[in-house]
Design an enzyme around this catalytic site. Sequence first.
Site, PDB file in Angstrom:
ATOM      1  CB  ALA A   1      45.308  94.029 106.039  1.00 22.79           C
TER       2      ALA A   1
ATOM      3  NE  ARG B   1      38.417  97.355  92.442  1.00 24.36           N
ATOM      4  CZ  ARG B   1      39.497  96.625  92.547  1.00 24.36           C
ATOM      5  NH1 ARG B   1      40.047  96.119  91.474  1.00 24.36           N
ATOM      6  NH2 ARG B   1      40.060  96.403  93.711  1.00 24.36           N
TER       7      ARG B   1
ATOM      8  N   GLY C   1      25.651 127.360  98.525  1.00 22.02           N
ATOM      9  CA  GLY C   1      26.287 128.297  99.447  1.00 22.02           C
ATOM     10  C   GLY C   1      25.870 128.131 100.893  1.00 22.02           C
TER      11      GLY C   1
ATOM     12  CD  GLU D   1      33.114  96.696  96.628  1.00 19.73           C
ATOM     13  OE1 GLU D   1      33.312  96.223  95.490  1.00 19.73           O
ATOM     14  OE2 GLU D   1      32.041  96.631  97.228  1.00 19.73           O
ATOM     15  N   GLY D   2      38.749  99.311  97.004  1.00 16.71           N
ATOM     16  CA  GLY D   2      39.949  99.772  96.291  1.00 16.71           C
ATOM     17  C   GLY D   2      39.897 101.274  96.114  1.00 16.71           C
TER      18      GLY D   2
END
Length: 391
Positions: free
Chosen positions: A139, A257, A348, A372-373
């Site tokens: 989950a 978020r 580089g 968090e998503g």
Amino acid sequence: MIDFAIDDATREQLAQTREWGRTAMRPAGLEADRSAAPLPALHPYFAKFVERGGGRTRWAGPAGRARAEKPRSVVASLLVVEELAYWDRGVMVADPGPGLPEGNVLALGSEEQKERFLGPFLELDRPRWACFAMTEPGAGSDAAAIATSARRDGDGWILGGAKCFIGGASRADWILVQATLDVRSGRAAQRAFFVERGTPGLGGFKIEKKMGLRAYESTSFTLADCRVPAANLLGGESRGEQRADYATAMRTFNAGRPIIAANAVGMGRAALDEAIAFAREHELLHRERVRDRLEAMARKLLMARLVCLRAGWLADRERPNITEASMAKALAAGVAQEATTLGMELIGATGARGDHLIEKLYRDVKAMDIVEGTGQVQRVIIARNLVGLPR
Ligand SMILES: Cc1cc2nc3c(=O)[nH]c(=O)nc-3n(C[C@H](O)[C@H](O)[C@H](O)COP(=O)(O)OP(=O)(O)OC[C@H]3O[C@@H](n4cnc5c(N)ncnc54)[C@H](O)[C@@H]3O)c2cc1C
């Protein structure tokens, strides 16, 4: 009218954050990255962090007196976390404190629970951590699918299951564990439980190997017939509100978020600064194509920052900001990845050797798209809100 103005105290706080970031966070982050291990709990960095007043709770305490110094608005706090991540986002997460679950405890905890679990964070005698455990091997994005079980047993609860990728779990004084009373009933059956360090049945801690953000531990652990007292159910037994725990957990992520977005902007700025410094030192700035790429990056980073601050500005006014918070995270994580890619390309071979900051930023930044998503999930949320579908 949107106004992102900050006051003098926040300006001063940002200046102090910059100095702390430069002198303490950046070196600690590089040390952890080079040794490919989290900073140990007894690392002097953490003691210094606590000494200068960090790691305290926002809870005012039983007498309403003590209060950690915090930014005065969401906009101000976003600017501060952007600056912290500029110097080292992994160290920022490693910092002691009540962390992610503090908001859940403030929102839903009883007074007794605040005193028991946040009280030790009022005046710190040592670095202390707490953490929030949602994710499981089965989950991740679908947080409603968690299978860690909670079963009533006499005057307590028995928890069983496994969690993974939990920040700071092995050093936490307590873990707020999201569990389900009935796995078939989805989010309505979820509850959160305080599991204190040393509780029999809590164990199997394994620190995951990570490509970036190595300064903090991401840990899996198991709960095997792990008994906690009834008083450890967040909010207590009497609270009848069925979906409150799941909804509060989701609110924690919604509030988080814009913070992740601000972190991403800070990391993107750091990458851009590295690219400009390298281009200057190696006399690349006379090339128009190089300047064009730097200019485009600065413009995109500013756009991401403004969307992020707008999400915070709405939160300061207690106005809905779910779409803006998701937009901020989806946009900023992508732009920051672009900035680190640009840095890697410009710098580089020097960057690819593995001891240049740009290479670390390149590895660190990917998590901003995941935690968090994921970015994909943010886009699902934005699209559903746009066309008026339930979330
Ligand atoms: C560095 C790090 C730190 C973390 N810290 C914590 C922590 O402290 N506490 C905690 O509980 N968890 C934590 N996590 C876990 C994190 O929240 C999960 O990794 C995240 O939710 C994604 O879950 P997953 O990795 O299982 O991916 P999955 O959910 O299996 O997703 C796999 C892919 O499918 C896509 N996908 C899934 N669902 C949909 C959908 N409905 N529509 C379109 N695409 C979809 C995703 O975007 C992704 O690309 C952390 C993870 C990382 C990498």
